[in-house]
Design a protein around this motif. Structure first.
Motif, PDB file in Angstrom:
ATOM      1  N   LEU A 374      55.917  51.091  49.197  1.00  0.00           N
ATOM      2  CA  LEU A 374      55.407  51.553  50.483  1.00  0.00           C
ATOM      3  C   LEU A 374      54.782  50.417  51.292  1.00  0.00           C
ATOM      4  N   ASP A 375      54.780  49.226  50.739  1.00  0.00           N
ATOM      5  CA  ASP A 375      54.182  48.080  51.415  1.00  0.00           C
ATOM      6  C   ASP A 375      54.943  47.767  52.701  1.00  0.00           C
ATOM      7  N   GLU A 376      54.259  47.848  53.830  1.00  0.00           N
ATOM      8  CA  GLU A 376      54.894  47.653  55.133  1.00  0.00           C
ATOM      9  C   GLU A 376      55.434  46.237  55.314  1.00  0.00           C
ATOM     10  N   LEU A 377      54.829  45.266  54.652  1.00  0.00           N
ATOM     11  CA  LEU A 377      55.240  43.871  54.844  1.00  0.00           C
ATOM     12  C   LEU A 377      56.264  43.419  53.815  1.00  0.00           C
ATOM     13  N   ALA A 378      56.556  44.283  52.864  1.00  0.00           N
ATOM     14  CA  ALA A 378      57.449  43.871  51.782  1.00  0.00           C
ATOM     15  C   ALA A 378      58.905  44.022  52.186  1.00  0.00           C
ATOM     16  N   ALA A 379      59.640  42.979  52.010  1.00  0.00           N
ATOM     17  CA  ALA A 379      61.082  42.996  52.237  1.00  0.00           C
ATOM     18  C   ALA A 379      61.613  41.647  51.798  1.00  0.00           C
ATOM     19  N   GLY A 380      62.825  41.658  51.314  1.00  0.00           N
ATOM     20  CA  GLY A 380      63.406  40.379  50.934  1.00  0.00           C
ATOM     21  C   GLY A 380      64.085  40.420  49.593  1.00  0.00           C
ATOM     22  N   ASN A 381      64.191  39.226  48.996  1.00  0.00           N
ATOM     23  CA  ASN A 381      64.970  39.079  47.773  1.00  0.00           C
ATOM     24  C   ASN A 381      64.271  38.059  46.887  1.00  0.00           C
ATOM     25  N   ILE A 382      63.992  38.452  45.655  1.00  0.00           N
ATOM     26  CA  ILE A 382      63.368  37.537  44.697  1.00  0.00           C
ATOM     27  C   ILE A 382      64.326  37.364  43.527  1.00  0.00           C
ATOM     28  N   ASN A 383      64.991  36.210  43.487  1.00  0.00           N
ATOM     29  CA  ASN A 383      65.939  35.902  42.402  1.00  0.00           C
ATOM     30  C   ASN A 383      66.966  37.010  42.187  1.00  0.00           C
ATOM     31  N   GLY A 384      67.432  37.593  43.293  1.00  0.00           N
ATOM     32  CA  GLY A 384      68.462  38.631  43.203  1.00  0.00           C
ATOM     33  C   GLY A 384      67.919  40.040  43.170  1.00  0.00           C
ATOM     34  N   VAL A 385      66.605  40.200  43.032  1.00  0.00           N
ATOM     35  CA  VAL A 385      65.986  41.531  43.056  1.00  0.00           C
ATOM     36  C   VAL A 385      65.597  41.850  44.503  1.00  0.00           C
ATOM     37  N   ARG A 386      66.122  42.948  45.025  1.00  0.00           N
ATOM     38  CA  ARG A 386      65.840  43.319  46.411  1.00  0.00           C
ATOM     39  C   ARG A 386      64.521  44.098  46.501  1.00  0.00           C
ATOM     40  N   ILE A 387      63.657  43.668  47.410  1.00  0.00           N
ATOM     41  CA  ILE A 387      62.406  44.371  47.670  1.00  0.00           C
ATOM     42  C   ILE A 387      62.639  45.228  48.908  1.00  0.00           C
ATOM     43  N   VAL A 388      62.481  46.546  48.778  1.00  0.00           N
ATOM     44  CA  VAL A 388      62.876  47.470  49.841  1.00  0.00           C
ATOM     45  C   VAL A 388      61.748  48.461  50.112  1.00  0.00           C
ATOM     46  N   HIS A 389      61.469  48.711  51.389  1.00  0.00           N
ATOM     47  CA  HIS A 389      60.510  49.761  51.746  1.00  0.00           C
ATOM     48  C   HIS A 389      61.115  51.122  51.420  1.00  0.00           C
ATOM     49  N   LEU A 390      60.276  52.048  51.008  1.00  0.00           N
ATOM     50  CA  LEU A 390      60.753  53.363  50.596  1.00  0.00           C
ATOM     51  C   LEU A 390      61.609  54.025  51.678  1.00  0.00           C
ATOM     52  N   ALA A 391      61.172  53.968  52.930  1.00  0.00           N
ATOM     53  CA  ALA A 391      61.940  54.608  54.008  1.00  0.00           C
ATOM     54  C   ALA A 391      63.340  54.024  54.099  1.00  0.00           C
ATOM     55  N   ASP A 392      63.447  52.701  53.987  1.00  0.00           N
ATOM     56  CA  ASP A 392      64.760  52.061  54.068  1.00  0.00           C
ATOM     57  C   ASP A 392      65.621  52.430  52.865  1.00  0.00           C
ATOM     58  N   PHE A 393      65.001  52.514  51.702  1.00  0.00           N
ATOM     59  CA  PHE A 393      65.748  52.889  50.504  1.00  0.00           C
ATOM     60  C   PHE A 393      66.291  54.307  50.622  1.00  0.00           C
ATOM     61  N   LEU A 394      65.462  55.229  51.104  1.00  0.00           N
ATOM     62  CA  LEU A 394      65.871  56.629  51.208  1.00  0.00           C
ATOM     63  C   LEU A 394      66.965  56.833  52.255  1.00  0.00           C
ATOM     64  N   LEU A 395      67.012  55.972  53.249  1.00  0.00           N
ATOM     65  CA  LEU A 395      68.005  56.136  54.326  1.00  0.00           C
ATOM     66  C   LEU A 395      69.230  55.233  54.137  1.00  0.00           C
ATOM     67  N   SER A 396      69.203  54.395  53.120  1.00  0.00           N
ATOM     68  CA  SER A 396      70.308  53.452  52.917  1.00  0.00           C
ATOM     69  C   SER A 396      71.564  54.142  52.416  1.00  0.00           C
ATOM     70  N   LYS A 397      72.706  53.593  52.826  1.00  0.00           N
ATOM     71  CA  LYS A 397      74.008  54.069  52.337  1.00  0.00           C
ATOM     72  C   LYS A 397      74.667  52.995  51.485  1.00  0.00           C
ATOM     73  N   ASP A 398      73.895  51.982  51.096  1.00  0.00           N
ATOM     74  CA  ASP A 398      74.453  50.850  50.366  1.00  0.00           C
ATOM     75  C   ASP A 398      74.588  51.108  48.883  1.00  0.00           C
ATOM     76  N   TYR A 399      74.019  52.172  48.391  1.00  0.00           N
ATOM     77  CA  TYR A 399      74.102  52.396  46.943  1.00  0.00           C
ATOM     78  C   TYR A 399      74.488  53.828  46.658  1.00  0.00           C
TER      79      TYR A 399
END
Length: 399
Positions: A374-399
């Motif tokens: 839920l961290d508003e500032l969190a986003a990006g990629n750490i060594n291949g691990v994607r950091i995603v906000h909950l709203a973006d994850f719930l609305l994503s069609k990538d998985y």
């Protein structure tokens, strides 16, 4: 009525396939509305209205109950014309032996059959006996976040602002359609909860000690997303001066599952590649079920984030497990045919990021890995691990 495209697409895909389509889910999750939307779609596609038989079976409609023969005769007598009929049968579990009637219709009539139900009678072993290999189950859940936004199209707030309401008040359609405050929303959900507990469990299974049963339910609700066993519940009750057998606890959990109040999530050993039979977790059919009973506490949100992510993965067709990687735990291992994703869920970063990411990086394969937060500032990629906000994850069609 607001469409739910995911389910309507499924129903269209399975139309005219010679299988009984069973829509199963907790009361008031939208099954009856889906049948109404299906009826509208059939008429739009040119099916004559008199060839669509839409019946709702409720216990109030027949004092002495209805037999399978009466159900069968009542439907057959309505099928007076030539050509295929579409049977939309709502809450069939209220009819004793409905499986026999539906099986007879499948064999003796030119019919495409859809049924709904919301409790354990629907899921009884009789289905396997009379409809073996001739039915498919479509789990119906409360609203996804994407569906919730479509229900809230009158609201001018952005998705992340609406996510706060979704987290607090859940996804029952009747709540999403209104502009209720927290108190009113929980009163509505509490009414649904008590109708399930009273109608689908305590009365049907003749539970006499309701206070003890209710204490077990509250224990499960308090421990959503935590591993526990029937023995742990028995020990807890004993500490409160209450006595209950392990067998009774197993029965209570099974009845709650069959009424779609809770869902069991098993553990998966990533090293041994096997499903483990101990230390499962349980998730609630809707997050609002916790808050209407326990009250909303901002500190409890972290525990319910897993609940929301679990059901989002289920809606997308994944089989979902808790991952065990030697001594480390992965919140979710989600498997769909030859696809797999790993998901860690946490409320905020960066204080939790090192542990969450490290657990995922120890998995030695190339399947997608996510940390959902839920961290508003969190986003990006750490060594291949994607950091995603909950709203973006719930609305994503990538998985």
């Amino acid at each position: 009525m607001i469409p739910r495209p995911y389910y309507l697409h499924l129903l269209t895909t399975y139309r005219d396939i010679p299988l009984v389509k069973i829509l199963a889910g907790i009361r008031r999750c939208g099954k009856s509305t889906l049948l109404e939307l299906l009826r509208e779609g059939l008429i739009k596609d040119g099916i004559p209205a008199d060839h669509i038989i839409h019946l709702r079976y409720t216990s109030e409609d027949f004092d002495d109950g209805m037999t399978d023969k009466e159900m069968y005769r009542g439907i057959k007598e309505t099928m007076t014309g030539e050509g295929r009929y579409y049977l939309l049968l709502d809450e069939v579990q209220e009819v004793s032996g409905w499986e026999k009637a539906v099986n007879s219709l499948l064999e003796n009539a030119d019919a495409d059959i859809y049924v709904t139900g919301s409790n354990s009678k629907l899921m009884s072993s009789e289905i396997s006996t009379y409809l073996s290999g001739r039915y498919l189950t479509i789990p119906v859940f409360t609203l996804s976040f994407a569906e919730y936004l479509s229900f809230k199209n009158f609201d001018s707030r952005n998705p992340r602002e609406l996510l706060s309401d979704y987290l607090r008040m859940g996804g029952f359609p009747i709540v999403a359609l209104g502009s209720f405050d927290e108190r009113a929303a929980y009163q509505i959900v509490e009414g649904i909860y008590h109708s399930v507990i009273t109608g689908d469990i305590t009365r049907r299974h003749h539970i006499t000690n309701f206070d003890l049963f209710n204490r077990v339910v509250k224990y499960v609700i308090e421990n959503v997303g935590k591993t526990f066993s029937a023995n742990a519940i028995v020990k807890f009750l004993k500490s409160e001066g209450r006595a209950l057998s392990v067998e009774s606890v197993y029965n209570y959990l099974e009845w709650l599952e069959k009424a779609f109040v809770i869902y069991r999530c098993q553990r998966y050993d990533l090293q041994g590649k096997s499903v483990l039979k101990t230390q499962e977790k349980f998730y609630l059919g809707d997050s609002s079920l916790k808050y209407c009973i326990m009250g909303f506490n901002p500190k409890s949100v972290a525990a319910m984030l897993e609940n929301i992510v679990y059901f989002e993965l289920r809606r997308k067709g994944y089989e979902v497990y808790i991952g065990k990687n030697e001594t480390k735990e992965i919140d979710f291992v989600a498997v769909r045919r030859d696809e797999r994703i790993y998901v860690q869920v946490c409320r905020s970063l960066p204080e939790e990021s090192d542990r969450e990411v490290a657990n995922l990086l120890e998995i030695r394969d190339h399947y997608p890995k996510y940390v959902v937060t839920l961290d508003e500032l969190a986003a990006g990629n750490i060594n291949g691990v994607r950091i995603v906000h909950l709203a973006d994850f719930l609305l994503s069609k990538d998985y």
